[in-house]
Design an enzyme around this catalytic site. Sequence first.
Site, PDB file in Angstrom:
ATOM      1  N   ASP A   1      44.107  39.487  46.558  1.00  0.00           N
ATOM      2  CA  ASP A   1      44.906  40.034  45.461  1.00  0.00           C
ATOM      3  C   ASP A   1      46.245  40.587  45.923  1.00  0.00           C
ATOM      4  OD1 ASP A   1      43.340  41.947  46.683  1.00  0.00           O
ATOM      5  OD2 ASP A   1      42.328  42.582  44.840  1.00  0.00           O
TER       6      ASP A   1
ATOM      7  N   ASP B   1      42.059  43.598  51.510  1.00  0.00           N
ATOM      8  CA  ASP B   1      42.204  43.461  50.061  1.00  0.00           C
ATOM      9  C   ASP B   1      43.364  44.345  49.611  1.00  0.00           C
ATOM     10  OD1 ASP B   1      40.243  42.692  47.458  1.00  0.00           O
ATOM     11  OD2 ASP B   1      41.462  44.504  47.159  1.00  0.00           O
TER      12      ASP B   1
ATOM     13  N   HIS C   1      34.635  48.584  46.542  1.00  0.00           N
ATOM     14  CA  HIS C   1      34.824  49.803  45.742  1.00  0.00           C
ATOM     15  C   HIS C   1      33.505  50.523  45.445  1.00  0.00           C
ATOM     16  CE1 HIS C   1      39.020  48.950  45.239  1.00  0.00           C
ATOM     17  NE2 HIS C   1      38.814  47.842  44.569  1.00  0.00           N
TER      18      HIS C   1
ATOM     19  N   HIS D   1      43.586  46.339  47.284  1.00  0.00           N
ATOM     20  CA  HIS D   1      43.157  47.669  46.838  1.00  0.00           C
ATOM     21  C   HIS D   1      42.491  48.417  47.991  1.00  0.00           C
ATOM     22  CE1 HIS D   1      43.096  45.141  43.137  1.00  0.00           C
ATOM     23  NE2 HIS D   1      43.641  46.217  42.605  1.00  0.00           N
TER      24      HIS D   1
HETATM   25 ZN   LIG Z   1      41.196  44.118  45.202  1.00  0.00          ZN
END
Ligand SMILES: [Zn+2]
Length: 348
Positions: free
Chosen positions: A291, A202, A167, A204
């Site tokens: 996740d 991931d 991120h 996200h």
């Molecule tokens: Zn994540």
Amino acid sequence: MRAFYHPDQALHDPKQYLRFGAVVAPKDLPERTARLLSALAKHGVTPERPAAHGTGPVLAIHDAGFVRFLETAWAKWQELPAERGPEVWPSTFPYWSGRPDEDVRPPCRPTGFIGQLGWHLGDMSVPIGEHCWHSTLLSAETAVTAADAILAGERAVYSLCRPSGHHARADRASGFCYLNNTAIAAQRLRSTFNKVAILDVDAHHGDGTQQIFYRRDDVLTVSVHADPTNYYPFYTGYEDERGNGPGEGFNLNLPLAHGAGGAEMQAAIDRAGKAIRDFGAEVLVVALGYDAHKDDPIGVLKLDAADFGAIGRQVKGLGLPTLVVQEGGYAIEAIGDCLDAFLGGFAE
Ligand SMILES: [Zn+2]
């Protein structure tokens, strides 16, 4: 498989995380590393310590002002009035449209520390504590050293990065991430390989990685993640984000419906694999988070540990030198099993 990790990466121990308007216990616990080390041990892998590279490879990706900010933030925080909180935390944020093509920002204009906080820390999930920078730089060095092992001829290397990185944008930390280890490693690989592919699995969207390479045609960025219309990072991760300028066509987002499981993940990775082959990738960086596991405390997908074995097999099937960079995954009881399954699938 060789692996890299420095024990001081576990010193980073955030105290605060803002969720649903409440300051709650952080999710990126130092214990995560212990669980992942145990999984490596099951496969007979003892991580080596990373070499000291300093900020040189970091500055090949990140803005110098941002790196200086991260390095000095804790010391500057101590100069604030005594009513300050326990960690460096922002309280104001600049306007940003969310459009991925608006990716290049001018230097941070405020010279004052509070203004810089909002510029360089994108949300409330990246507090900076006493050991944050030390662990963050080591995490980046772990990725760089792992990339160097690939450059020296290894076919597969795992870098146990913590804090995570995907991120982090060129000039902004967010989402538990401070420096973009995956991007730093990919750039390092570019010294020898002309075409580098990044596959981010991931849960996200890898928004920082996308932003960093959004205008480039030498690094293909592919991200499989939960639909961002109601999931972090919200403002990017949509299918119509394909790259910009010379990077047009070199970014692929494959969002999954919330509740999706292993079958949907595998289908998306098949699509990703086709794009990676069509691109003519010479080397692969896998941004591996867990996740998407059904027990993840901030998750919306429904994979189980065995599904990560399937991911490992699919990644291996691409037949490329592969650098695995650790990203997220917060179900303490499950993440070791996920890595164990991934390594098992990859080894088949
Ligand atoms: Zn994540």
